[in-house]
Write an enzyme that holds these catalytic residues in place. Sequence first.
Site, PDB file in Angstrom:
ATOM      1  CD  GLU A 187     -47.042  39.405 100.302  1.00 43.18           C
ATOM      2  OE1 GLU A 187     -48.185  39.582  99.849  1.00 43.18           O
ATOM      3  OE2 GLU A 187     -46.242  40.341 100.499  1.00 43.18           O
ATOM      4  CG  ASP A 208     -53.156  46.373  91.540  1.00 41.32           C
ATOM      5  OD1 ASP A 208     -52.115  46.855  92.015  1.00 41.32           O
ATOM      6  OD2 ASP A 208     -53.675  45.322  91.970  1.00 41.32           O
ATOM      7  CE  LYS A 239     -71.929  64.259  59.720  1.00 46.52           C
ATOM      8  NZ  LYS A 239     -71.862  63.375  58.545  1.00 46.52           N
ATOM      9  NE  ARG A 297     -59.159  38.618  94.242  1.00 48.23           N
ATOM     10  CZ  ARG A 297     -58.596  39.243  95.285  1.00 48.23           C
ATOM     11  NH1 ARG A 297     -59.322  39.526  96.352  1.00 48.23           N
ATOM     12  NH2 ARG A 297     -57.324  39.585  95.260  1.00 48.23           N
ATOM     13  CE  LYS A 329     -55.498  44.111  89.182  1.00 45.81           C
ATOM     14  NZ  LYS A 329     -55.503  43.524  90.538  1.00 45.81           N
ATOM     15  CG  ASN A 335     -75.953  64.341  55.796  1.00 45.18           C
ATOM     16  OD1 ASN A 335     -77.023  63.749  55.900  1.00 45.18           O
ATOM     17  ND2 ASN A 335     -74.921  64.102  56.576  1.00 45.18           N
ATOM     18  CG  ASN A 369     -84.713  81.570  62.793  1.00 40.69           C
ATOM     19  OD1 ASN A 369     -85.062  80.394  62.783  1.00 40.69           O
ATOM     20  ND2 ASN A 369     -85.132  82.432  63.699  1.00 40.69           N
TER      21      ASN A 369
HETATM   22  C1  UD1 Z   1     -48.464  42.621  96.526  1.00 39.36           C
HETATM   23  C2  UD1 Z   1     -47.393  42.553  97.587  1.00 39.36           C
HETATM   24  C3  UD1 Z   1     -48.015  42.894  98.945  1.00 39.36           C
HETATM   25  C4  UD1 Z   1     -48.641  44.269  98.880  1.00 39.36           C
HETATM   26  C5  UD1 Z   1     -49.638  44.339  97.731  1.00 39.36           C
HETATM   27  C6  UD1 Z   1     -50.101  45.746  97.549  1.00 39.36           C
HETATM   28  C7  UD1 Z   1     -45.843  40.837  96.827  1.00 39.36           C
HETATM   29  C8  UD1 Z   1     -45.360  39.454  97.034  1.00 39.36           C
HETATM   30  N1  UD1 Z   1     -46.812  41.231  97.629  1.00 39.36           N
HETATM   31  O1  UD1 Z   1     -49.412  41.635  96.843  1.00 39.36           O
HETATM   32  O2  UD1 Z   1     -47.029  42.864  99.953  1.00 39.36           O
HETATM   33  O3  UD1 Z   1     -49.280  44.568 100.104  1.00 39.36           O
HETATM   34  O4  UD1 Z   1     -49.029  43.921  96.495  1.00 39.36           O
HETATM   35  O5  UD1 Z   1     -51.153  45.792  96.622  1.00 39.36           O
HETATM   36  O6  UD1 Z   1     -45.333  41.541  95.997  1.00 39.36           O
HETATM   37  N2  UD1 Z   1     -47.565  40.857  88.911  1.00 39.36           N
HETATM   38  C9  UD1 Z   1     -46.813  40.572  87.808  1.00 39.36           C
HETATM   39  N3  UD1 Z   1     -46.254  39.333  87.683  1.00 39.36           N
HETATM   40  C10 UD1 Z   1     -46.402  38.379  88.632  1.00 39.36           C
HETATM   41  C11 UD1 Z   1     -47.176  38.682  89.768  1.00 39.36           C
HETATM   42  C12 UD1 Z   1     -47.740  39.928  89.896  1.00 39.36           C
HETATM   43  O7  UD1 Z   1     -46.648  41.410  86.931  1.00 39.36           O
HETATM   44  O8  UD1 Z   1     -45.853  37.277  88.439  1.00 39.36           O
HETATM   45  C13 UD1 Z   1     -48.144  42.186  89.045  1.00 39.36           C
HETATM   46  C14 UD1 Z   1     -49.661  42.197  89.123  1.00 39.36           C
HETATM   47  O9  UD1 Z   1     -50.216  42.353  87.830  1.00 39.36           O
HETATM   48  C15 UD1 Z   1     -49.956  43.403  90.006  1.00 39.36           C
HETATM   49  C16 UD1 Z   1     -48.729  43.485  90.901  1.00 39.36           C
HETATM   50  O10 UD1 Z   1     -47.721  42.743  90.272  1.00 39.36           O
HETATM   51  O11 UD1 Z   1     -50.050  44.599  89.270  1.00 39.36           O
HETATM   52  C17 UD1 Z   1     -48.991  42.928  92.290  1.00 39.36           C
HETATM   53  O12 UD1 Z   1     -49.360  41.575  92.168  1.00 39.36           O
HETATM   54  P1  UD1 Z   1     -50.509  40.955  93.041  1.00 39.36           P
HETATM   55  O13 UD1 Z   1     -50.649  39.539  92.688  1.00 39.36           O
HETATM   56  O14 UD1 Z   1     -51.696  41.816  93.009  1.00 39.36           O
HETATM   57  O15 UD1 Z   1     -49.827  41.028  94.482  1.00 39.36           O
HETATM   58  P2  UD1 Z   1     -50.590  41.119  95.859  1.00 39.36           P
HETATM   59  O16 UD1 Z   1     -50.967  39.776  96.280  1.00 39.36           O
HETATM   60  O17 UD1 Z   1     -51.624  42.156  95.779  1.00 39.36           O
HETATM   61 MG    MG Z   2     -52.790  43.062  94.295  1.00 40.32          MG
END
Ligand code: UD1
Ligand code: MG
Length: 507
Positions: free
Chosen positions: A161, A109, A357, A19, A26, A392, A383
């Site tokens: 979830e 994030d 610069k 998104r 991101k 330059n 001055n």
């Molecule tokens: C996740 C949590 C949710 C929580 C939320 C908080 C799970 C299943 N759910 O949901 O309970 O409330 O975070 O923000 O964990 N990522 C990977 N590899 C993957 C999937 C995700 O590295 O295969 C990383 C993403 O880049 C991100 C983080 O894990 O930084 C969370 O993934 P995201 O898909 O945002 O999970 P949410 O649906 O937000």
């Molecule tokens: Mg998330």
Amino acid sequence: MPQPHLRTVVVLAAGEGKRMKSALPKVLHPLLGRTLLGHVLTAAAPLAADRTVVVVGHGAEQVRAHLTEIAPEATAVLQAEQLGTGHAVRIALDAVPEVSGTVVVINGDVPLLRAETVAALVEAHEGEGAAATVLAAEVPDPTGLGRIVRDADGRLEQIVEERDASPAQRALREINAGIYAFDVARLRDALGKLSTDNDQGEEYLTDVFGLLVSAGEPVGVHVAADHVETLGCNDRVELAGLRRLLRDRVNAAWMRTGVSILDPETTWIDVTATVERDAVIDQNTQLRGTTVVGAQAVVGPDVTLIDTVVGAAATVLRSHAVSAEVGPGASVGPYAYLRPAAKLAEKAKIGTFVEVKNSEVGAGAKVPHLSYVGDATIGAKANIGAATIFVNYDGVNKHRTTVGEAAFIGCDTSLIAPVEVGPGAYVAAGSAISQDVPAGALGVTRAPQRSIEGWVARKRPGTASAAAAERAQSASADTPAAREGEAIHGGAETVGGPSSAGDTATE
Ligand code: UD1
Ligand code: MG
């Protein structure tokens, strides 16, 4: 044997962040001086982890390159396919088979997370000897987040979830922040048992909690004091919201240390910048990177400083500076541009529409108006008159100009480098100086002036200029001076004198 002092940090940063609709992964989006990933790593830094593992996937090469810059000790582990947060942690732990003790997992994030909160989570987890502890928060709007489901006694039962939750569970406002502490051995064991039996067909890290509870393992919930810290970032609107929240946090912290911020809503201070006591930051000001603003300095309105040091009691008004140094008591602007390695000594002045610069401007020296100063050394108290250009660049190479202490450069002068104007020397206004001017000498290159009498009447007859000239001439026709006048005035001696240079320079 528990080894509470062995700690591993795992940051999950493989997701695409769909998104965000961005070519940049991101976690590399910037937020007041650090990337999202940089903020998370900073929050984890005080844990002094033995190993830090960052799971990369989307934009892996860019994320790896960034890690080399900001956290070279971290290990990047590739998750080629994003099969869920549980899968991501499993891959991370496979890369560090030797670790034991506590592993802290942080979603990549959540940039507002504070180090104190991570530390409190780990302390609670280790203090209680829990198998797993989740950071939770009560939020006004839990949409899209995992819910903390507790039993009648308030103990964690599972994390669900939203898309897999019952209507009753969806009504819960206590959410999973995506930050956890685990006992590594028990985490590894549970990760091996994860199913993909959920709405997304992914391995959910959150399912580890339900598995541990069923196995009778102790799990904990640590509730964040301020839910704002747990806010994630899914699109650029949310990113802008986080930026405002962080701005307010940073500004409030500086104000509490004795900095005046006149309009906090338009003042953006990177988390990496420093402001000393009794400095005044006026409207529309950005302090970026490693900028330092000294005590009692006044910066703004309308100033951007990037990696710039401003000395005590200096003033910077409506100006832009990059990698520059402004000495104590110096003044800059309005409308100045300081570029890399512009170094202003104490009480120097850089005025309006002046660009500097790679130059040193000595103590008390002044460049007040409309000038370009490039690759120069300007002595103390010199001055530099309006519209002086330090020439330059010869099209291939850059050359330096030196202007000595208390030298005086008349207006509209070109100093053609390499060249040196000695201490106390003067340069006449309108000169193009390409040879050194010795100390105390006057350098002048102007052609003698000629005034050709009657030129306008002959060449521009019938114009307003001709009419004005004729009126002036007939009004003064009878004065003795007019009757003795020469047809052509001027000569070298009338343009080269020091008083001439002085008359036409500005202060
Ligand atoms: C996740 C949590 C949710 C929580 C939320 C908080 C799970 C299943 N759910 O949901 O309970 O409330 O975070 O923000 O964990 N990522 C990977 N590899 C993957 C999937 C995700 O590295 O295969 C990383 C993403 O880049 C991100 C983080 O894990 O930084 C969370 O993934 P995201 O898909 O945002 O999970 P949410 O649906 O937000
Ligand atoms: Mg998330």
